[in-house]
Write a protein that holds these residues in place. Structure first.
Motif, PDB file in Angstrom:
ATOM      1  N   MET A   1       0.847  -1.199   0.000  1.00 58.25           N
ATOM      2  CA  MET A   1       0.000   0.000   0.000  1.00 58.25           C
ATOM      3  C   MET A   1       0.879   1.244   0.000  1.00 58.25           C
ATOM      4  O   MET A   1       1.899   1.300   0.662  1.00 58.25           O
ATOM      5  CB  MET A   1      -0.893   0.006   1.249  1.00 58.25           C
ATOM      6  CG  MET A   1      -1.695   1.295   1.387  1.00 58.25           C
ATOM      7  SD  MET A   1      -2.903   1.187   2.707  1.00 58.25           S
ATOM      8  CE  MET A   1      -4.106   0.172   1.892  1.00 58.25           C
ATOM      9  N   SER A   2       0.502   2.238  -0.741  1.00 52.56           N
ATOM     10  CA  SER A   2       1.254   3.483  -0.826  1.00 52.56           C
ATOM     11  C   SER A   2       1.331   4.171   0.528  1.00 52.56           C
ATOM     12  O   SER A   2       0.390   4.143   1.315  1.00 52.56           O
ATOM     13  CB  SER A   2       0.577   4.425  -1.839  1.00 52.56           C
ATOM     14  OG  SER A   2       1.093   5.729  -1.733  1.00 52.56           O
ATOM     15  N   ASP A   3       2.465   4.806   0.789  1.00 52.21           N
ATOM     16  CA  ASP A   3       2.613   5.576   2.016  1.00 52.21           C
ATOM     17  C   ASP A   3       1.601   6.712   2.073  1.00 52.21           C
ATOM     18  O   ASP A   3       1.246   7.195   3.141  1.00 52.21           O
ATOM     19  CB  ASP A   3       4.019   6.184   2.089  1.00 52.21           C
ATOM     20  CG  ASP A   3       5.088   5.128   2.228  1.00 52.21           C
ATOM     21  OD1 ASP A   3       4.716   3.956   2.392  1.00 52.21           O
ATOM     22  OD2 ASP A   3       6.273   5.470   2.173  1.00 52.21           O
TER      23      ASP A   3
ATOM     24  N   ALA B   1       4.652   2.815   7.043  1.00 51.51           N
ATOM     25  CA  ALA B   1       3.755   2.329   8.091  1.00 51.51           C
ATOM     26  C   ALA B   1       4.019   0.865   8.448  1.00 51.51           C
ATOM     27  O   ALA B   1       3.328   0.308   9.303  1.00 51.51           O
ATOM     28  CB  ALA B   1       2.301   2.499   7.652  1.00 51.51           C
ATOM     29  N   ARG B   2       5.006   0.234   7.811  1.00 52.35           N
ATOM     30  CA  ARG B   2       5.268  -1.171   8.083  1.00 52.35           C
ATOM     31  C   ARG B   2       5.754  -1.371   9.530  1.00 52.35           C
ATOM     32  O   ARG B   2       6.280  -0.459  10.155  1.00 52.35           O
ATOM     33  CB  ARG B   2       6.306  -1.730   7.114  1.00 52.35           C
ATOM     34  CG  ARG B   2       7.702  -1.154   7.275  1.00 52.35           C
ATOM     35  CD  ARG B   2       8.607  -1.671   6.163  1.00 52.35           C
ATOM     36  NE  ARG B   2       9.973  -1.159   6.282  1.00 52.35           N
ATOM     37  CZ  ARG B   2      10.383   0.010   5.815  1.00 52.35           C
ATOM     38  NH1 ARG B   2       9.517   0.812   5.194  1.00 52.35           N
ATOM     39  NH2 ARG B   2      11.636   0.388   5.960  1.00 52.35           N
ATOM     40  N   VAL B   3       5.553  -2.560  10.025  1.00 45.49           N
ATOM     41  CA  VAL B   3       5.976  -2.892  11.388  1.00 45.49           C
ATOM     42  C   VAL B   3       7.397  -3.460  11.321  1.00 45.49           C
ATOM     43  O   VAL B   3       7.606  -4.547  10.786  1.00 45.49           O
ATOM     44  CB  VAL B   3       5.028  -3.911  12.040  1.00 45.49           C
ATOM     45  CG1 VAL B   3       5.503  -4.241  13.455  1.00 45.49           C
ATOM     46  CG2 VAL B   3       3.601  -3.383  12.064  1.00 45.49           C
TER      47      VAL B   3
ATOM     48  N   ALA C   1      -4.191  -4.902   3.804  1.00 48.03           N
ATOM     49  CA  ALA C   1      -3.776  -4.815   5.201  1.00 48.03           C
ATOM     50  C   ALA C   1      -2.401  -5.444   5.396  1.00 48.03           C
ATOM     51  O   ALA C   1      -1.553  -4.902   6.116  1.00 48.03           O
ATOM     52  CB  ALA C   1      -4.803  -5.506   6.096  1.00 48.03           C
ATOM     53  N   VAL C   2      -2.172  -6.581   4.752  1.00 49.07           N
ATOM     54  CA  VAL C   2      -0.860  -7.239   4.845  1.00 49.07           C
ATOM     55  C   VAL C   2       0.213  -6.341   4.244  1.00 49.07           C
ATOM     56  O   VAL C   2       1.315  -6.204   4.798  1.00 49.07           O
ATOM     57  CB  VAL C   2      -0.895  -8.610   4.150  1.00 49.07           C
ATOM     58  CG1 VAL C   2       0.486  -9.262   4.168  1.00 49.07           C
ATOM     59  CG2 VAL C   2      -1.921  -9.518   4.828  1.00 49.07           C
ATOM     60  N   ALA C   3      -0.095  -5.703   3.123  1.00 49.09           N
ATOM     61  CA  ALA C   3       0.855  -4.790   2.499  1.00 49.09           C
ATOM     62  C   ALA C   3       1.164  -3.606   3.413  1.00 49.09           C
ATOM     63  O   ALA C   3       2.315  -3.163   3.512  1.00 49.09           O
ATOM     64  CB  ALA C   3       0.306  -4.296   1.162  1.00 49.09           C
ATOM     65  N   ALA C   4       0.152  -3.089   4.099  1.00 53.63           N
ATOM     66  CA  ALA C   4       0.365  -1.967   5.014  1.00 53.63           C
ATOM     67  C   ALA C   4       1.291  -2.355   6.156  1.00 53.63           C
ATOM     68  O   ALA C   4       2.050  -1.523   6.662  1.00 53.63           O
ATOM     69  CB  ALA C   4      -0.974  -1.478   5.558  1.00 53.63           C
ATOM     70  N   ALA C   5       1.243  -3.626   6.565  1.00 52.09           N
ATOM     71  CA  ALA C   5       2.080  -4.092   7.674  1.00 52.09           C
ATOM     72  C   ALA C   5       3.514  -4.364   7.256  1.00 52.09           C
ATOM     73  O   ALA C   5       4.418  -4.360   8.107  1.00 52.09           O
ATOM     74  CB  ALA C   5       1.485  -5.364   8.277  1.00 52.09           C
TER      75      ALA C   5
ATOM     76  N   GLY D   1      -3.204  -2.228  12.176  1.00 58.12           N
ATOM     77  CA  GLY D   1      -2.170  -2.492  13.157  1.00 58.12           C
ATOM     78  C   GLY D   1      -2.268  -1.791  14.488  1.00 58.12           C
ATOM     79  O   GLY D   1      -1.330  -1.868  15.288  1.00 58.12           O
ATOM     80  N   GLY D   2      -3.370  -1.128  14.776  1.00 58.72           N
ATOM     81  CA  GLY D   2      -3.473  -0.411  16.038  1.00 58.72           C
ATOM     82  C   GLY D   2      -3.292  -1.308  17.248  1.00 58.72           C
ATOM     83  O   GLY D   2      -2.505  -1.013  18.156  1.00 58.72           O
ATOM     84  N   HIS D   3      -4.014  -2.432  17.267  1.00 64.09           N
ATOM     85  CA  HIS D   3      -3.897  -3.343  18.392  1.00 64.09           C
ATOM     86  C   HIS D   3      -2.524  -4.008  18.432  1.00 64.09           C
ATOM     87  O   HIS D   3      -1.926  -4.137  19.502  1.00 64.09           O
ATOM     88  CB  HIS D   3      -4.994  -4.411  18.317  1.00 64.09           C
ATOM     89  CG  HIS D   3      -6.351  -3.909  18.679  1.00 64.09           C
ATOM     90  ND1 HIS D   3      -7.413  -3.951  17.814  1.00 64.09           N
ATOM     91  CD2 HIS D   3      -6.816  -3.337  19.821  1.00 64.09           C
ATOM     92  CE1 HIS D   3      -8.479  -3.441  18.407  1.00 64.09           C
ATOM     93  NE2 HIS D   3      -8.149  -3.054  19.623  1.00 64.09           N
TER      94      HIS D   3
END
Length: 314
Positions: free
Chosen positions: A1-3, A71-73, A62-66, A37-39
């Motif tokens: 996902m784009s930043d 925003a990745r973890v 959602a997986v891409a955002a993580a 990813g809030g929780h």
């Protein structure tokens, strides 16, 4: 996902859920619905360096955002799988994880899914009628409307949407399809429902219940929830917590009845002198958002967090 993604998500009951979930700072925890990813992020902040958080999400965005962008973890204790939480038992066993110390499910649809018109979840935008949480597989809402007969359509809209005009809506969908113009977009469905629903609840769009019903059906959400709860019961170690946030009555009823069923001793009537089957869960809490959270995030209004603890019964 784009930043630069414009779709933001405000996590509901964030601190309440994590406060209730963590009983062992060195443990293994599962976030069955990563979302944005809030929780997971707050959970990681509460755990020790030796702990572990394993997340699941069926939505590839959602997986891409993580895993991508700013925003990745970036935490060695964290991992995420593109999978439905209904499949987490098998997925965790493949990772040699057989027991966990806490498991969280934040049910329903996320704000990025609703607010991204292309996903087809909302009647606020005109878009192809998709509604799949996992866009890599399965039947879209438009495809379901194009093939289902009037009886099946009516049952889905009635049971999953609790819509009293389900039969009229189903009849209108089939009539439009037979005229050579099947429903294919969110606007077409919204307009069709508006004509079929004779009375409207104050403050609610007449299409709300139908959209909810189709989303639940297309994603098999209630079946996945039941499978996920059953898997959680087997995965939770003694003393581990299960925390589930539900946003509508159908989901919450399943969670409530599951916890109640597993929180009492059960006598087998076929063997009345045998010892009862001991309870495997103990109810811990039922929590709703406070006025401040609802004011800041109106989508939190209907949320209910239920928490239970696994007993030592095998």
């Amino acid at each position: 996902m784009s930043d630069a993604s414009p779709w933001q998500h405000t996590t509901v009951l964030l601190h309440e859920a994590i406060d209730a979930l963590v009983t062992d700072v060195d443990g293994v925890y599962v976030d069955g619905t990563y979302g944005r990813g809030g929780h997971s992020r707050l959970l990681l902040s509460r755990l020790s360096p030796s702990a572990r958080v394993i997340a699941f999400d069926r939505d590839p965005e959602a997986v891409a955002a993580a895993t991508q962008g700013t925003a990745r973890v970036e935490d060695p204790r964290f991992s995420i799988l593109h999978a439905n939480f209904a499949e987490m038992g098998e997925a965790l066993r493949a990772m040699d994880v057989f027991k966990v110390n806490g498991l969280l499910l934040d049910l329903g649809v996320s704000s990025p899914q609703i607010d991204n018109a292309a996903r087809g979840f909302s009647f606020r935008f005109d878009a192809p009628l998709d509604m799949r949480m996992d866009t890599t597989r399965g039947e879209t809402a438009a495809q379901f409307l194009a093939r289902a007969d009037e009886r099946e359509l009516s049952e889905v809209i009635k049971h999953h949407g609790e819509e009293r005009f389900a039969r009229q809506i189903a009849k209108a969908v089939v009539a439009r399809r037979e005229s050579g113009h099947p429903v294919g977009t969110t606007a077409e469905l919204s307009q069709l429902v508006a004509r079929a629903v004779r009375t409207r609840e104050a403050g609610q769009d007449p299409a709300t219940r139908t959209f909810q019903a189709l989303r639940i059906h297309v994603n098999a959400e209630l079946e996945a929830l039941q499978q996920g709860l059953n898997a959680a019961l087997e995965l939770l170690a003694p003393g581990a917590r299960l925390a589930v946030i539900a946003f509508h009555s159908l989901e919450d009823r399943i969670v409530k009845e599951f916890i109640a069923r597993e929180s009492r001793d059960v006598v087998d009537r076929r063997a009345p002198f045998a010892p009862p089957k001991a309870m495997r869960l103990a109810t811990v809490a039922r929590i709703k958002p406070g006025a401040a959270e609802i004011a800041a995030n109106p989508r939190a209004r209907s949320a209910i967090l239920r928490v239970a603890e696994r007993t030592a019964v095998t």
